[in-house]
Enzyme design. Structure first.
Site, PDB file in Angstrom:
ATOM      1  N   ASP A 150      -4.247 -11.049   1.182  1.00  0.00           N
ATOM      2  CA  ASP A 150      -3.101 -10.174   1.445  1.00  0.00           C
ATOM      3  C   ASP A 150      -3.040  -9.848   2.941  1.00  0.00           C
ATOM      4  OD1 ASP A 150      -0.950  -8.558   1.021  1.00  0.00           O
ATOM      5  OD2 ASP A 150      -1.985  -7.060  -0.189  1.00  0.00           O
ATOM      6  N   TYR A 198      -7.592  -5.982  -6.885  1.00  0.00           N
ATOM      7  CA  TYR A 198      -6.190  -5.848  -7.305  1.00  0.00           C
ATOM      8  C   TYR A 198      -5.998  -5.831  -8.820  1.00  0.00           C
ATOM      9  CZ  TYR A 198      -4.161  -6.438  -2.688  1.00  0.00           C
ATOM     10  OH  TYR A 198      -3.787  -6.250  -1.392  1.00  0.00           O
TER      11      TYR A 198
END
Ligand code: NAP
Length: 404
Positions: free
Chosen positions: A293, A150
């Site tokens: 996530d 990310y």
């Protein structure tokens, strides 16, 4: 501006009685649900503390509102305000898939170094769940927020940068990557793994939780996810936590001694199915960014509706609190959206501010609303009761807080 700044001292939040807290309405359903959450917070704070405490809300423009005024999703002066006041209750923001500007959510997390994404997932009686025993779901996901794939270090297929990197890998390491590849880099560092592990273990101790499970794909990605596992165990076994922790390997089938926290690990794909088949076995789940996530939404699905979840993004010097869902654009401006996720985010914010009496009031009254089937259409469609609009749902929660 009225009020005072929240300050931070060695990771501790020093909260005045009239703190300045930033809010951003967000896009899509954002304005409706964030205004709902703020008005409920104000009612709960007033009920819990009378005139002795009050939040001074200050708006920052991020997302569509900023784009239409300044032509930029997060203008410099708004960013400066964020860096100055450091606590934000944020509505959901639109993120373009596969192009456009970098995710504003990621930018905020990186700027304030909000390394821990904390998402409590606990079943609320009365909500339709896809599993048999949703009552046993009571987990808290600790997702590392600033490392991993990310970080946005990636290059497009066909770009000069991707070609340069392919050439470097080929000439230096003899590694061949197909010319039509996009390339991303996945850094996982010891420092960032250790600080999220500390945060999870300290939370477990403070909140008397049962276990911390490290979720990783270390069998395949040995030096990133495998290292995450190793470094996390290293902290659990260090003198800082040794007294409080028992490793699964040390138990050899016997019961967990009372007052101790079990630390174990599971490979990510196994973890994904285990929380469905044996949700009662899992309590705190500690995961790197991408796994975290995925598992956050999966855990949310176990309790029937991710729209009711909130999350805290916190670091040593700031926090951003948001609903777990997105902008649900098809419901924008229709007074239909469920504000519970945003309200949950506000409840978490109050907990981090140490205003736990107000947080508890909100939690009790939202749970009562669900039990009494005073809910918005996303939940009412399963309960067969007439749905409330966003505004009426909000007004009735405020009313029940005021009359407590
Ligand atoms: P989404 O906005 O979460 O919506 C997906 C579906 O979830 C909706 O169509 C609706 O389902 C339901 N839903 C979500 N929130 C709801 C609420 N409060 N009340 C009632 N129903 C709700 O996900 P998305 O469509 O994938 O994403 C839309 C945009 O949001 C994207 O730009 C994405 O990047 C962004 N996003 C932002 C954040 C953030 O700011 N943290 C997080 C996630 C996504 P039904 O159609 O079944 O009614």
């Amino acid at each position: 501006m009225d009020g005072e700044k929240v300050r931070f001292d060695n990771g501790k939040w020093i909260v005045p009685d009239s703190p300045i807290i930033l809010f951003a309405e967000g896009d899509g359903i954002g304005p409706e649900i964030s205004n709902s959450a703020r008005s409920i917070v104000d009612a709960a704070v007033s009920k819990a503390y009378g005139p002795s405490k009050k939040i001074n809300w200050s708006e920052i423009l991020i997302g569509e509102k900023a784009r239409s005024k300044y032509g930029n999703g997060i203008p410099k002066e708004q960013m400066a305000k964020l860096e100055e006041y450091r606590i934000l209750l944020k509505g959901p923001l639109t993120t373009v898939v596969g192009g456009g500007e970098r995710s504003l959510n990621v930018t905020i997390r990186m700027t304030l170094d909000l390394y821990a994404n904390i998402r409590p997932v606990r079943y609320i009686k009365g909500i339709e769940s896809p599993i048999k025993n949703p009552e046993s779901v009571d987990m808290v996901i600790f997702r590392e927020n600033t490392d991993d794939i990310y970080t946005g270090i990636e290059w497009k297929e066909g770009s000069a940068e991707a070609a340069k990197l392919r050439e470097f890998l080929s000439s230096s390491f003899g590694i061949s990557i197909s010319a039509d590849s996009g390339i991303g880099i996945k850094p996982i560092s010891r420092t960032k793994t250790e600080r999220i592990t500390r945060a999870a273990l300290n939370y477990a101790i403070k909140n008397k939780r049962r276990s911390v499970t490290i979720m990783h794909k270390g069998n395949i990605m040995k030096y990133t996810e495998g290292a995450f596992r190793e470094w996390a165990y290293g902290i659990a076994k260090s003198s800082e936590f040794r007294e409080s922790v028992v490793l699964e390997s040390e138990l050899s089938g016997s019961a967990l001694p009372s007052g101790k926290i079990l630390v174990n690990d599971r490979i990510a794909d196994n973890m994904m199915q285990q929380i469905i088949t044996k949700p009662d076995m899992y309590d705190i789940i500690l995961a790197p960014n991408l796994n975290g996530d995925y598992i956050s939404d999966e855990a949310g699905a176990l309790i029937g509706n991710i729209g009711i979840l909130g999350s805290a993004n916190v670091g040593d010097t700031g926090g951003m609190f948001e609903a777990s869902h997105g902008t649900a654009p098809k419901y924008a401006g229709k007074d239909i959206a469920n504000p519970m996720g945003m309200i949950k985010a506000a409840e978490l914010m109050l907990t981090f501010l140490g205003w736990t009496e107000a947080a508890l009031l909100i939690r009790e009254e939202v749970e009562r609303a669900v039990i009494e089937k005073r809910v918005t259409s996303d939940i009412a469609r399963y309960t067969g009761t007439p749905p409330l609009g966003t505004k009426e749902f909000t007004d009735r929660i405020i009313q029940s807080i005021n009359t407590k």
